[in-house]
Design an enzyme around this catalytic site. Sequence first.
Site, mmCIF file in Angstrom:
data_model
loop_
_atom_site.group_PDB
_atom_site.id
_atom_site.type_symbol
_atom_site.label_atom_id
_atom_site.label_comp_id
_atom_site.label_asym_id
_atom_site.label_seq_id
_atom_site.Cartn_x
_atom_site.Cartn_y
_atom_site.Cartn_z
ATOM 1 N N HIS A 110 0.850 -1.205 0.000
ATOM 2 C CA HIS A 110 0.000 0.000 0.000
ATOM 3 C C HIS A 110 0.881 1.248 0.000
ATOM 4 O O HIS A 110 1.134 1.865 1.033
ATOM 5 C CB HIS A 110 -0.952 -0.002 1.206
ATOM 6 N N HIS B 91 1.178 1.405 -5.832
ATOM 7 C CA HIS B 91 -0.180 0.859 -5.877
ATOM 8 C C HIS B 91 -1.166 1.946 -6.312
ATOM 9 O O HIS B 91 -2.054 1.693 -7.144
ATOM 10 C CB HIS B 91 -0.573 0.312 -4.508
ATOM 11 N N HIS C 42 -6.317 7.394 -2.630
ATOM 12 C CA HIS C 42 -7.204 6.438 -1.951
ATOM 13 C C HIS C 42 -6.515 5.641 -0.841
ATOM 14 O O HIS C 42 -7.197 5.077 0.022
ATOM 15 C CB HIS C 42 -7.853 5.501 -2.974
ATOM 16 N N ASP C 43 -5.173 5.577 -0.846
ATOM 17 C CA ASP C 43 -4.449 4.922 0.260
ATOM 18 C C ASP C 43 -3.402 5.852 0.876
ATOM 19 O O ASP C 43 -2.412 5.387 1.455
ATOM 20 C CB ASP C 43 -3.781 3.632 -0.229
ATOM 21 N N ASP D 248 -9.008 -1.086 -7.686
ATOM 22 C CA ASP D 248 -8.319 -1.363 -6.424
ATOM 23 C C ASP D 248 -8.166 -2.869 -6.194
ATOM 24 O O ASP D 248 -7.218 -3.315 -5.551
ATOM 25 C CB ASP D 248 -9.095 -0.722 -5.271
#
Length: 546
Positions: free
Chosen positions: A287, A291, A329-330, A453
């Site tokens: 993560h 990614h 998103h991460d 994802d």
Amino acid sequence: MKSNLQTQLKTKARKAFDSFDEKCKGSLNREEAEKLIQYILGKEGFTVEQIASLCSTLPLLSAYSLDTIKDLLSTGKSKEPGINRGLDSVGLSTDEQMIPAARIIYILQQIKKNFNLDTTLVNEINWCIEQIGIGSIYQPVSSGGSCVQTPLAQRSQALPWIAQFSTPELDMNNIQEMLMKNAEIASAITPEQAKEQASARAKRRSIIAQNLAQEALRVQEILETVNSAAFSVTKVERALGRDKILPLVAYKIFEENDLFDKTAIDESAFVAFVNEIRKGYVNNPYHNDSHATDVLQMCHYLVNQCKVREVAKLTDLDIAALFLAAMVHDYKHPGVTNGFLINSSNDLAIAYNDKSVLENYHVGEAYKLILKNDMCNLFKDLTANERIVMRKRIIGCVLGTDMATHGAKVQHLKSLINLHNIQKGRNNTKIINPKEEFNSKQFILELCLHFSDCGNPCREFETYRELVVRLMEEFGRQGDVEKSLELPVTFLCDRATVNLPSAQVGFITGVVKPMALMVTNIFPDAQVFLDYANKNEAAWKNCQLK
């Protein structure tokens, strides 16, 4: 209490069969239907909901004998497949069952089909089916937003109190309609005006933006792979360097989509923002910013090569929001799961009340960066309405990456496909409901990000395997900590017991392929991802045999 409910159900069922003899020309007559109702009411193990559903479905079952139906209710089996399907729809068979939304839609359609209803009631039923299909049954109904009015609710004295203490509900459909009209006006410019705008944009570029643009030109051949389904984030990472992959790929994708020209996103602020986002990604095995880059590229491919843009009628602002959501998103991911944070009573879990902990954290931290650092405020030139749309889009998309929402997304997607009879792209534009355009598009954007994802199995096997090894290392580290804290070891996080091929076959067959099949059904050009998933499933099964 149960007796009273049964009596009420029996009365309602009898009223529903006033025209039973005329409408249902089958083996089951009115008298036998009443006997069947009595039988159902007296049968142990049926819930009230199942009883109500079955009573509503009796016209559908009228072609079968009373004994046949009773036999099926007792054993769950029948030699007549038609009746099996009829009872599957109300959840009374052990065979494959419909999801609740599809079951309700099916029952409503049968009522419409088998009863002589006036036009107004048919329109109201159609509206109900539509709202269930698009998943908006819990959304506020705007005045004129449907054919169904709620005079009782409008007269309610409670409404002013509810409004006083609730978050204001914005009419997002109206806001987006205004923005689309403005975009149409803005797009009607002459070539000379376009040239002037490009020149002005070049002058406004900061030194850092100019440097990134020049760097992107230098590695243009590598960056061209962002338009391919065969994009390999691991190969691009090695070619560009870990510290450059997200800024360069993000810049390339925004340029490919003309988002600096077609939206008011400030290019220099964007470059500053993406550089800060990259720094904020922790050096986790999986993560991390690589990614984020991988997910961003798949979103780009879905929007363009898979024609999500055209089918869902996405605006440039919608697309920019999706890409930004993919980038963040991460953001600041700590390398552990929501479950770990909750089980260890981590401060983040406490702050977000155990609900989508990481997802709330990622998007919250990203917005802090935008709002507290003027250099990174890429939205500063957007209008107030554009900022509202952008924020709602990004938050919804990032929160939608929580795997806890996966089941609901798949069910919603299945309902849309069934409702509009979508087959291999046919009727696919019906996924967007013009009356609920904003929410319809939001679901598609969230679907794109969630699918991307989960998209490792939709890559070439060499890339996929390397990414999985990284992910399992991250999971293993979490398992080591869980053991040291004497916490339950999370699924797939125990190095001693995890079986990589078996785990990946399970992930592909249970999560990725069902979603990929439906995505491909709506967007046929996504077949390439389904093909990769099938090949990779076979490859992992082959590994299991060795």
